[in-house]
Design an enzyme around this catalytic site. Structure first.
Site, PDB file in Angstrom:
ATOM      1  N   GLN A 110     -10.700  -4.106  10.636  1.00 36.60           N
ATOM      2  CA  GLN A 110     -12.075  -4.636  10.672  1.00 36.60           C
ATOM      3  C   GLN A 110     -12.221  -5.704  11.755  1.00 36.60           C
ATOM      4  O   GLN A 110     -13.268  -5.783  12.418  1.00 36.60           O
ATOM      5  CB  GLN A 110     -12.518  -5.165   9.305  1.00 36.60           C
ATOM      6  CG  GLN A 110     -11.734  -6.327   8.762  1.00 36.60           C
ATOM      7  CD  GLN A 110     -12.368  -6.932   7.498  1.00 36.60           C
ATOM      8  OE1 GLN A 110     -13.574  -7.100   7.415  1.00 36.60           O
ATOM      9  NE2 GLN A 110     -11.545  -7.255   6.528  1.00 36.60           N
TER      10      GLN A 110
ATOM     11  N   LYS B 250     -12.666  -0.239  -1.215  1.00 42.27           N
ATOM     12  CA  LYS B 250     -11.818   0.046  -0.041  1.00 42.27           C
ATOM     13  C   LYS B 250     -12.276   1.347   0.622  1.00 42.27           C
ATOM     14  O   LYS B 250     -12.407   1.418   1.842  1.00 42.27           O
ATOM     15  CB  LYS B 250     -10.351   0.155  -0.492  1.00 42.27           C
ATOM     16  CG  LYS B 250      -9.391   0.420   0.638  1.00 42.27           C
ATOM     17  CD  LYS B 250      -8.247  -0.575   0.682  1.00 42.27           C
ATOM     18  CE  LYS B 250      -7.637  -0.721   2.056  1.00 42.27           C
ATOM     19  NZ  LYS B 250      -6.780   0.340   2.475  1.00 42.27           N
TER      20      LYS B 250
ATOM     21  N   GLU C  96       0.841  -1.216   0.000  1.00 46.36           N
ATOM     22  CA  GLU C  96       0.000   0.000   0.000  1.00 46.36           C
ATOM     23  C   GLU C  96       0.870   1.258   0.000  1.00 46.36           C
ATOM     24  O   GLU C  96       0.565   2.238  -0.682  1.00 46.36           O
ATOM     25  CB  GLU C  96      -0.944  -0.010   1.205  1.00 46.36           C
ATOM     26  CG  GLU C  96      -2.008  -1.098   1.071  1.00 46.36           C
ATOM     27  CD  GLU C  96      -3.197  -0.906   1.991  1.00 46.36           C
ATOM     28  OE1 GLU C  96      -2.995  -0.551   3.160  1.00 46.36           O
ATOM     29  OE2 GLU C  96      -4.336  -1.130   1.528  1.00 46.36           O
TER      30      GLU C  96
HETATM   31  P1  NAD Z   1       3.361  -8.714   7.068  1.00 45.78           P
HETATM   32  O1  NAD Z   1       3.975  -9.565   8.113  1.00 45.78           O
HETATM   33  O2  NAD Z   1       2.079  -9.141   6.500  1.00 45.78           O
HETATM   34  O3  NAD Z   1       4.378  -8.517   5.841  1.00 45.78           O
HETATM   35  C1  NAD Z   1       5.741  -8.286   6.053  1.00 45.78           C
HETATM   36  C2  NAD Z   1       6.538  -8.732   4.840  1.00 45.78           C
HETATM   37  O4  NAD Z   1       7.903  -8.421   5.066  1.00 45.78           O
HETATM   38  C3  NAD Z   1       6.453 -10.226   4.604  1.00 45.78           C
HETATM   39  O5  NAD Z   1       6.084 -10.473   3.276  1.00 45.78           O
HETATM   40  C4  NAD Z   1       7.853 -10.715   4.903  1.00 45.78           C
HETATM   41  O6  NAD Z   1       8.258 -11.815   4.112  1.00 45.78           O
HETATM   42  C5  NAD Z   1       8.696  -9.484   4.599  1.00 45.78           C
HETATM   43  N1  NAD Z   1       9.986  -9.484   5.292  1.00 45.78           N
HETATM   44  C6  NAD Z   1      10.234  -9.857   6.576  1.00 45.78           C
HETATM   45  N2  NAD Z   1      11.563  -9.759   6.840  1.00 45.78           N
HETATM   46  C7  NAD Z   1      12.157  -9.298   5.702  1.00 45.78           C
HETATM   47  C8  NAD Z   1      13.497  -8.966   5.357  1.00 45.78           C
HETATM   48  N3  NAD Z   1      14.511  -9.110   6.218  1.00 45.78           N
HETATM   49  N4  NAD Z   1      13.716  -8.474   4.130  1.00 45.78           N
HETATM   50  C9  NAD Z   1      12.710  -8.311   3.239  1.00 45.78           C
HETATM   51  N5  NAD Z   1      11.448  -8.625   3.507  1.00 45.78           N
HETATM   52  C10 NAD Z   1      11.154  -9.105   4.727  1.00 45.78           C
HETATM   53  O7  NAD Z   1       3.300  -7.252   7.724  1.00 45.78           O
HETATM   54  P2  NAD Z   1       2.373  -6.009   7.293  1.00 45.78           P
HETATM   55  O8  NAD Z   1       2.371  -5.821   5.825  1.00 45.78           O
HETATM   56  O9  NAD Z   1       2.770  -4.888   8.158  1.00 45.78           O
HETATM   57  O10 NAD Z   1       0.937  -6.473   7.709  1.00 45.78           O
HETATM   58  C11 NAD Z   1       0.667  -6.818   9.074  1.00 45.78           C
HETATM   59  C12 NAD Z   1      -0.750  -7.339   9.142  1.00 45.78           C
HETATM   60  O11 NAD Z   1      -1.651  -6.287   8.908  1.00 45.78           O
HETATM   61  C13 NAD Z   1      -1.032  -8.411   8.112  1.00 45.78           C
HETATM   62  O12 NAD Z   1      -1.828  -9.407   8.690  1.00 45.78           O
HETATM   63  C14 NAD Z   1      -1.791  -7.682   7.037  1.00 45.78           C
HETATM   64  O13 NAD Z   1      -2.700  -8.525   6.364  1.00 45.78           O
HETATM   65  C15 NAD Z   1      -2.497  -6.612   7.833  1.00 45.78           C
HETATM   66  N6  NAD Z   1      -2.699  -5.419   6.989  1.00 45.78           N
HETATM   67  C16 NAD Z   1      -3.836  -5.375   6.248  1.00 45.78           C
HETATM   68  C17 NAD Z   1      -4.076  -4.301   5.425  1.00 45.78           C
HETATM   69  C18 NAD Z   1      -5.345  -4.281   4.624  1.00 45.78           C
HETATM   70  O14 NAD Z   1      -6.229  -5.091   4.862  1.00 45.78           O
HETATM   71  N7  NAD Z   1      -5.461  -3.382   3.656  1.00 45.78           N
HETATM   72  C19 NAD Z   1      -3.143  -3.257   5.342  1.00 45.78           C
HETATM   73  C20 NAD Z   1      -1.978  -3.325   6.100  1.00 45.78           C
HETATM   74  C21 NAD Z   1      -1.765  -4.429   6.918  1.00 45.78           C
END
Ligand code: NAD
Length: 390
Positions: free
Chosen positions: A313, A373, A168
């Protein structure tokens, strides 16, 4: 004597819990106190827009006084330092102590750094309006400084992690950076926007067709993806990748994951290894029955046997469920287990694009997903009685 319900955190879960508790219980039943670090509620699901300059700070910061007006919720501005479950007390900064009969912990999550050296010290994170503002002003200053310093690292922007948060943010930046370059009179071909992901693909675990659609959309706007490429170290001015590449950059934003809140761990509540509180079907801490754990603080296993994602949500549905349970704690009767209803999962890809699933199986991408969204955002504002044009 009314019972004291103390709610920590006015995020999605805590705020909804406070409002819904007051809808169900009277002054004779309860005193509801809501503690928050700031005098405003933050729409953290839209912070990526603020970080890229697409949305004002004001529009993602809703004054709590406005939401709570006439609702009989006492607001205490303060930062929680410690919870002492044995004494049913919460200690705030400055030493103020609050007592409770029932505690609701909704303090949100923290960034998970996975021990990557230098990440905590040198990367930005995006978990508050103030951090979003810092990212925005830093990016603007990179363009301004480039006019004098001409260093390519000033025009190289790196987002670590291609989960929902990373994607995002990259989507917003892909829209915003060309405008910033144009304003500064800088040829956009000199600007580089990287998204670095440890796993083989972006949006790991999400629908592969939608992840591919997201990647194509972002690539067409110039985003450079480095997948299967963990970041192993960050230093001032440089990001080190596992494949021995070094990206010289002044800007790293870390969206590599989240963990539970350390205050919950330190208080001795039962937690799993990533610091999220273990709860029963009513969202009560498994080892402290007078305490509900909501939002990103808690780990709840979904129907598929996997932890529910820490999303807004789900957080606000937890707030409503806990309010129901508090009603039964005080008035008696049978509590209902928490059953989230997942309306959809949508990731925005900038101003005019998004990908996601609505209901159980409808896949959307493009403008329609973007509108879905936005509709979700308004639905939430309606829930807290704060629909206004941000
Ligand atoms: P996440 O844990 O989902 O994603 C983190 C990503 O960073 C992973 O793909 C991981 O493989 C990568 N990563 C980890 N260590 C790394 C490294 N050393 N180098 C490179 N990449 C690395 O975290 P998030 O995106 O902050 O999301 C957290 C939660 O919040 C999730 O469950 C997500 O679904 C939710 N979220 C939802 C929305 C939405 O619904 N629109 C928006 C933001 C977050």
């Amino acid at each position: 004597m009314p019972k004291q319900i103390l709610i920590l955190g006015a995020g999605y879960a805590g705020l909804v819990c406070a409002l819904e508790t007051r809808k169900r219980l009277t002054d004779d039943d309860v005193v509801v106190t809501l503690v928050n670090k700031h005098t405003y509620h933050q729409l953290i699901t839209q912070l990526h827009e603020t970080a890229a300059g697409a949305r004002s700070d004001r529009s993602v910061r809703i004054p709590l006084e406005k939401v709570l007006r006439g609702k009989d919720v006492e607001l205490v501005k303060g930062t929680v330092q410690r919870i002492v479950p044995a004494e049913k007390q919460v200690i705030l900064d400055g030493g103020r102590t609050l007592a409770y009969d029932y505690l609701v912990v909704a303090l949100g999550s923290e960034a998970e750094y996975f021990g990557v050296p230098g990440m905590r010290e040198h990367a930005f994170i995006l978990k508050s309006v103030n951090q979003a503002r810092l990212i925005r002003s830093h990016i603007e200053s990179c363009f301004a400084r480039y006019m004098y310093e001409r260093r390519s690292s000033l025009l190289r922007f790196v987002v670590g992690g291609a989960g929902f948060s990373g994607i995002e943010l990259v989507g917003e930046l892909a829209d915003a950076l060309p405008k910033l370059a144009a304003e500064a009179g800088i040829d956009y071909s000199l600007v580089e926007l990287y998204n670095v992901e440890a796993m083989p693909g972006i949006l790991p675990g999400f629908d592969p067709d939608l992840a591919d659609a997201a990647q194509e959309s972002l690539k067409s706007r110039g985003v450079r993806f480095l997948t299967s490429t963990p970041i192993v170290k960050v230093e001032p001015g440089a990001v080190y990748l596992k494949n021995d590449t070094v990206l010289e950059t002044e800007t790293v934003v870390w969206t590599g994951g989240v963990r539970g809140n350390q205050i919950v761990v330190d208080a001795g509540f039962a937690t799993e290894p990533r610091g999220r509180a273990k709860v029963d079907q009513y969202l009560q801490s498994v080892n402290t029955r007078d305490t509900y754990m909501l939002g990103d603080c808690a780990i709840v296993i979904g129907e598929n046997g996997r932890p529910l994602p820490p999303t807004a949500q789900i957080a606000w549905q937890m707030g409503t469920s806990a309010a129901d349970s508090l009603y039964h704690d005080i008035r008696g009767g049978v509590k209902t287990a928490f059953h989230p209803v997942i309306q959809g999962t949508l990731a925005s890809l900038g101003r005019k694009d998004a990908v996601g699933k609505v209901g159980r199986s409808m896949k959307l991408h493009g403008r329609i997903a973007s509108l879905a969204k936005e509709a979700g955002n308004y639905r939430y504002l309606a829930k807290i009685g704060s629909v206004f044009k941000p």
